[in-house]
Write an enzyme that holds these catalytic residues in place. Structure first.
Site, short mmCIF file in Angstrom:
data_model
loop_
_atom_site.label_atom_id
_atom_site.label_comp_id
_atom_site.label_asym_id
_atom_site.label_seq_id
_atom_site.Cartn_x
_atom_site.Cartn_y
_atom_site.Cartn_z
N GLU A 1 0.83 -1.21 0.00
CA GLU A 1 0.00 0.00 0.00
C GLU A 1 0.86 1.26 0.00
OE1 GLU A 1 -2.22 -3.47 1.35
OE2 GLU A 1 -0.34 -2.57 2.03
N TYR B 1 10.46 -12.04 6.60
CA TYR B 1 9.59 -11.07 7.28
C TYR B 1 9.79 -11.14 8.80
CZ TYR B 1 6.97 -10.81 2.88
OH TYR B 1 6.60 -10.63 1.58
N ARG C 1 7.51 -9.38 11.21
CA ARG C 1 6.37 -8.46 11.34
C ARG C 1 5.33 -8.93 12.37
NH1 ARG C 1 4.11 -9.44 5.33
NH2 ARG C 1 3.46 -7.26 5.52
N LYS D 1 -17.19 -4.29 -11.32
CA LYS D 1 -17.36 -3.49 -12.54
C LYS D 1 -16.15 -3.54 -13.47
CE LYS D 1 -20.50 -0.33 -10.18
NZ LYS D 1 -20.72 1.04 -9.66
N ALA E 1 -12.94 -6.20 -13.81
CA ALA E 1 -12.20 -7.39 -13.40
C ALA E 1 -10.90 -7.41 -14.19
CB ALA E 1 -13.01 -8.65 -13.67
N ASP F 1 2.46 -3.98 -7.48
CA ASP F 1 2.00 -2.70 -6.93
C ASP F 1 2.12 -1.60 -7.98
OD1 ASP F 1 1.81 -4.13 -4.53
OD2 ASP F 1 3.86 -3.57 -3.96
#
Length: 318
Positions: A35, A102, A104, A218, A220, A254
């Site tokens: 993100e 990781y 986390r 709406k 894909a 990403d």
């Protein structure tokens, strides 16, 4: 300035080792997180983006916050807690192969408060973006993921959902009902063949996209290294990718998502949205780092002015 995008997830401190760990080995220090990568990509392209997340009181937390601010990513909905910021260690293993470790579990990034989620939705972004990584982090993160999409849907805000299944975080059995339920709230769903199979049980991409579309999605979007497709009310549009030399594959998904969402915000056609998505993904895999090579808007415009070919090694854009 109106808010274009809100995205919520974990951003971790990152150590990039050039080879085996040992005395005298060098490590690059940066940050990683799907993100966060999307927020930076969107900000560099001139979109007003806010990242919703939680950071610890440590050096990595301070550095991540400072970096995001420097990249003009909004941090109005970031919270600080006493838990430590998560850590990612990446080690090169020859060619483009990477080993990723990781650290986390129990980190600050796995925790979100209902108040920060509601505040982000109250800011009325043009679109909300979530990945399948966030609900896999913890029970609190899963609850926050559902809250984010539920409140966005109630507010009439379009939702983008990158399925982004990670087997190291949870099994397919655990992930399937959660990803399916979150996807039913989304307007745009993005994933690869395995992820669409988890979502719809179809291994054929066209059948899987159609199944998602018939369940209310709406747009894909299905992607591979060579080709991407999107099914919308206009039908199925496909766009081939250009071959690039892979240096580091991490962050490509990403970047692809960012290119697609940027194109959607800019009002581009389905084909041109996919083309921009391929372009950003190609720029990332051709260089080291999850987000460092992401282009600015003026650089994007120069690349898009070169239709039908890839940038050649050593070529200078003027």
């Amino acid at each position: 300035m109106s808010l274009d995008l809100v995205t919520m997830g974990e951003v971790m401190g990152t150590l990039r080792l050039r080879g085996q760990f040992g005395v005298g080995n060098e490590a690059g220090i940066t940050m990683s997180g799907a993100e966060g990568n999307v927020a930076i990509a969107m900000a560099r392209l001139g979109h007003n983006a806010q990242w919703v997340g939680t950071l610890g009181p440590d050096t990595f937390g301070e550095g991540i916050l400072r970096t995001l601010r420097g990249e003009r990513v909004g941090v109005d909905f970031v919270e600080r807690r006493e838990e430590q910021t998560g850590l990612l260690v990446v080690r090169g293993m020859g060619s483009e192969a990477k080993r990723v470790d990781y650290h986390r579990a129990g980190s600050a990034g796995c925790i979100f408060s209902p108040e920060q989620v509601s505040a982000a939705i109250a800011a009325k972004p043009r679109i909300v973006h979530l990945t399948g990584i966030t609900p896999a982090l913890s029970d609190a993160a899963r609850e926050a993921s559902f809250q984010l999409l539920r409140e966005a849907k109630e507010a009439g805000i379009p939702i983008s959902f990158d399925l982004n299944y990670r087997s190291r975080l949870w099994s397919r059995e655990e992930a399937t009902p959660v990803l399916q339920e979150l996807a039913t709230m989304a307007d745009i769903v993005i994933g690869g063949t395995e992820e669409y199979e988890i979502l719809t049980t179809h291994s054929d991409p066209l059948k899987a996209m159609d199944a998602a579309y018939r369940h209310g999605v709406k747009q894909a979007v299905w992607k591979t290294d060579d080709l991407a497709r999107v099914q919308t009310e206009e039908g199925v549009t496909e766009c081939p990718n250009h071959k690039v030399r892979v240096v580091d594959p991490i962050g490509a998904g990403d970047a692809f998502v960012s290119g697609y969402l940027s194109g959607w915000l800019d009002g581009l056609s389905p084909y041109d949205r996919l083309s921009r998505a391929h372009l950003l993904g190609g720029l990332i895999v051709a260089s080291d780092g999850d987000w460092e090579a992401l282009p600015l808007r003026r650089e994007l415009e120069m690349f898009e002015a070169l239709p039908g070919r890839s940038l050649q090694s050593g070529e200078v854009l003027r």
